[in-house]
Design an enzyme around this catalytic site. Structure first.
Site, PDB file in Angstrom:
ATOM      1  CG  ASP A 549      -2.027  -0.934   1.177  1.00 55.84           C
ATOM      2  OD1 ASP A 549      -2.807  -0.824   0.239  1.00 55.84           O
ATOM      3  OD2 ASP A 549      -2.129  -1.793   2.062  1.00 55.84           O
ATOM      4  CD  GLU A 550       2.231   3.919  -4.298  1.00 58.86           C
ATOM      5  OE1 GLU A 550       2.478   5.090  -4.635  1.00 58.86           O
ATOM      6  OE2 GLU A 550       2.693   2.919  -4.860  1.00 58.86           O
TER       7      GLU A 550
END
Length: 882
Positions: A549-550
């Site tokens: 995830d970013e």
């Protein structure tokens, strides 16, 4: 909650000092010195009555301008039992959807961090008067469709006094159902204003009449239940029914070289349903057969004089014993003679559990592993680090669990993380905690003995606030000791970064800075320590899930990143490539250790496949009604192990039925019952458009044809011939799930249906069209004959659950969901039904004594119905029949 991150990247320039203040903004809150005493504060906490009331999801303030402008209106009512004139107090509470506007001039509401909000009096506040209600009207973002949204454990603070929990906002436990109750929430009872997501929302509230109609196709059938195995085997031939095999004297197991410890768990489950090992029991022979191919494949031959199991792996022998356990009626201990030949549909049959948002005990995890093995699931994806908690002891980094393993009211976050998700001001609660190294080793060994692989997951670079704050506390401690090199060794943030961004959970400081070598040093340290724990357990680490995830918009104004982009030798030329660079680099780092790297499909889609390690796993969590098949096909076509976790059927933290009292988030589905899960056609994702609707109950279309952009580049298209998905994974995210009992409620009995779909390919599934096709409710690929087969097979499974299988969960101490009852009254006569025929239904009239419903009965007055667990102990939620 796993969902797409929405960028709120604003190019605001701030000074370095201003950035440091923003990064630890909670620590900068200054409280006015109170004039009240601790006793007065405690008294207010003990006596202040708080009520939360949703007014409308369609307020005039928002108009009807689309989802981006959507809002709801609500009220927080405060009724004191005492006069209280001090104005130096603050009330902290969790508001899952941020407050956009306060409409009451006596109070202000400020969002502190994430979902933590603070109510403070304004200069127009004149004090509390005993018995006089004060109302705070507010406008919140998006919508609230569930009473679960109103988080518990408001608490009141004043200066340095110890915070006092407001007693009226604490959860209660219903004595009959064992479920949480929220006495502070005014019931959602307006179907339009409380339970419609938009004005043309077609979802029907699952009241008794709606449930009755839904259950009406399920006939009570005991005949086929006798021979049913969950999950359904490939081949099953019943050879005799006139003289059932009696196992009441137990079984005499002859191992023939099979290691006893590798099948002991399966034998223990057999004993739990009343079939013990005994020298006088029916001979049960385990025979190695190398011609049986596939991990978990087996043959089971039950005859009058003996049982013979053939397999080539420990999993095969264990699964054969699991099938024997599934066949057994716990009352008669008899099974029919039969021959079973079986093998799994998918290699990956998984369950994901989030213990980071709210911690769940080791005992719960061990029970889950046992049930996974009982139904032939083989992968436990254990999500142990996210924004709200770090749950695994890491040797050499004690801050991760000392600080990141608990939430409490420490605004500086030197001793704990800020409260989130209604966790309250105290660290001494069950939602806090972590697994020690010894705990984790025990989990690994327990899983290994049950042929379950544990896949550890520490989410990064986004969803990493617990790690970032913990390492900042470590940094401050070591800097105070003059140890600058050690302080920077595992630091995860650039203190001069002035980027303003927001994650979907409203954090502005939860993304690891991927331009700092210390970030990669940290990841390497964590992975190496986890590898060591697996080695100590004798269970080598095979797969590590990085999350991937970013937070869109992060790193834009980081001086470290600007310098890295200008001077790196990694091929990174712009800030847009940083997220991909991080994931790509980690995939190679993990592969170099002989481990498979895994991540969520959205983050993995940002990578450049040619720069990834050759072999990767992607967990697909894209919503089918939003074109979710496209990314699934793209990533499977890359040769990656694509594991399906599509939210509308495989997110078990979503409500079972469309009802605002049911637990769970609801952003992709507001009702995922077992029948919907059973209907899933995983090998043909777009074909599900023929039988499902979207979150508002509307039909949708899935286009699986080749799509190219203006330049001729392939955007999406069908699976390549010979490409298959690796498997299925059920998901539990725990933002709203605070107790082990509640997580069990959400997982079971859905886990059994997950096992059915992951192990067995049904005859009614629409074959995949490798040429590409368009699917909708008129396309006709899912024929009436297929639909009839699906309904018939669901009926068998539903009857098996209600008449034979749920009682086994009772015997294992699993607190599964007892379903709500379908009911209707016609001409004064009450009719009822259930999703699982066989469970007891009770009714009462005008609040009288509960009575067993045996057949349609005349009623007059207020009628209530409920179901009872298979062991006749726990009760389901009571519904009123209109």
């Amino acid at each position: 909650m796993k969902k797409k991150l929405v960028a709120v990247a604003i190019g605001l320039m701030m000074t370095a000092a201003g950035c440091a203040e923003r990064t630890n903004q909670a620590a900068q809150v200054v409280e006015t010195q109170p004039t009240l005493t601790q006793n007065q504060l405690d008294q207010l906490g003990a006596t202040l009555d708080v009520k939360y009331r949703l007014l409308s999801n369609f307020p005039e303030q928002c108009g009807d301008t689309g989802a981006s402008e959507r809002c709801f209106t609500a009220q927080i009512e405060l009724t004191p039992a005492i006069d209280f004139n001090d104005d130096t107090w603050s009330i902290y509470y969790s508001q899952m959807r941020p407050v956009k506007q306060v409409l009451s001039d006596k109070f202000s509401i400020e969002r502190v961090k994430g979902d933590l909000h603070k109510i403070t009096p304004t200069d127009k506040f004149t004090g509390f008067k005993a018995g006089e209600k004060v109302t705070i009207d507010l406008v919140g973002e998006l919508w609230q469709l569930s009473e679960i949204d109103a988080m518990p454990n408001y608490y009141i603070t004043a200066g340095e006094l110890t915070p006092a929990v407001i007693k009226s906002t604490q959860l209660g436990i219903d004595a009959e159902t064992g479920m949480e109750v929220r006495p502070y929430v005014i019931a959602y009872d307006d179907e339009v204003h409380h339970y419609k997501r938009s004005k043309d929302d077609l979802i029907k509230w699952a009241k008794p009449d709606v449930l009755f109609e839904s259950n009406s196709t399920i006939e009570h059938d005991s005949a086929q239940v006798i021979n049913t195995i969950i999950p359904t085997p490939v081949s099953q031939q019943v050879t005799s029914t006139d003289q059932p095999v009696d196992l009441s004297q137990g079984v005499k197991v002859i191992l023939n070289g099979v290691q006893a410890e590798n099948v002991q768990a399966a034998l223990d489950r057999l004993a739990r349903v009343g079939v013990n090992q005994s020298n006088s029991g029916l001979p049960t022979l385990l025979e190695q057969d190398k011609t049986i191919k596939g991990d978990g494949a087996y043959q089971l031959n039950i005859a009058k004089d003996k049982i013979v199991i053939n397999a080539s792996t420990d999993a095969g022998f264990s699964y054969a014993l699991a099938s024997l356990t599934s066949l057994i009626d716990v009352n008669s201990k008899k099974v029919n003679s039969m021959k079973v030949s079986d093998a799994p549909r998918y290699d990956f049959r998984g369950m994901h559990v989030d213990v980071s948002r709210n911690f769940h005990s080791k005992a719960f995890i061990l029970d889950l592993i046992d049930q996974m093995a009982a139904y032939k699931l083989n992968k436990l994806h254990l999500h142990m680090a996210d924004d709200e908690g770090w749950r695994l002891e890491i040797d050499g980094l004690p801050e991760l669990t000392d600080i990141g393993g608990q939430r409490c009211h420490d605004l500086s976050e030197d001793t704990c993380l800020l409260p989130q998700l209604g966790s309250g001001p105290s660290a001494d609660t069950k939602v806090n905690g972590y697994y020690s190294k010894a705990d984790y080793i025990e989990i690994l060994q327990y899983a290994g003995a049950r042929q379950v692989e544990v896949i550890p997951s520490m989410d990064m670079p986004g969803h990493s606030r617990a790690a970032i704050i913990s390492m900042e506390a470590r940094y401050r401690k070591l800097m105070a000791q003059g140890l600058e090199a050690q302080a920077n060794e595992y630091r995860l943030m650039d203190p001069l970064d002035t980027t303003v961004y927001s994650s979907v959970q409203y954090y502005d400081d939860n993304t690891i800075n991927v331009c700092m070598e210390s970030s990669f040093h940290f990841v390497d340290k964590v992975i190496n320590e986890i590898i060591a724990l697996h080695e100590q357990a004798g269970q080598p680490l095979k797969t590590y899930h990085i999350g991937a995830d970013e937070t869109a918009g992060a790193w834009l104004e980081s001086p470290v990143c600007k310098n890295f982009i200008a001077n790196n030798d990694k091929g990174v030329t712009s800030v847009d490539e940083l997220g991909a660079y991080f994931i790509e680099r980690l995939s190679h780092l993990i592969a170099s250790k002989g481990i498979l790297a895994a991540g969520w499909s959205d983050g993995m889609s940002h990578t450049r496949p040619e720069k990834m390690a050759p072999h990767n796993q992607s967990n697909i969590w894209d919503v089918v009604s939003h074109g979710g098949h496209k990314r699934a096909h793209q990533q499977a076509n890359l040769g990656w192990d694509a594991v399906l976790g599509n939210p509308e059927v495989l997110y078990f933290d979503f409500p079972y039925v469309n009802d605002p009292k049911e637990h769970g988030y609801y952003w992709a589905s507001r009702g995922t019952d077992e029948r919907t899960l059973h209907s899933f056609m995983p090998d043909n994702l777009p074909a599900n458009a023929e039988q499902w609707t979207d979150i508002e109950g509307k039909p949708f279309e899935a286009d699986d044809r080749v799509t190219k952009d203006d330049s001729g580049k392939l955007v999406s298209g069908p699976l390549k011939k010979g490409v298959n998905f690796k498997g299925l994974q059920g998901q539990i995210w725990s933002e709203t799930l605070r107790s082990d009992e509640l997580v069990e409620y959400m997982i079971y009995p859905r886990l059994l249906v997950l096992a059915e779909r992951a192990w067995h390919k049904a005859s009614w599934e629409v074959p995949y069209d490798y040429q590409g096709a368009v699917y909708n409710q008129q396309s006709g690929k899912f024929t009436p004959e297929m639909r009839a087969q699906q309904s018939q097979q669901w009926g068998i499974l539903a009857n098996t659950l209600g008449q034979k299988e749920l009682v086994k969960l009772d015997m294992a101490g699993i607190e599964y969901r007892v379903p709500t009852v379908g009911a209707k009254i016609e001409d004064g006569v009450l009719y009822t039904n259930l999703i699982y025929p066989g469970l007891t239904i009770e009714y009462r009239v005008n609040g009288g004594a509960w009575q067993v419903f045996a057949s349609p009965v005349a009623v007059n007055g207020k009628v209530e119905v409920r179901a009872v667990a298979a062991n006749n102990q726990r009760k389901g939620r009571t519904l009123v029949v209109n």
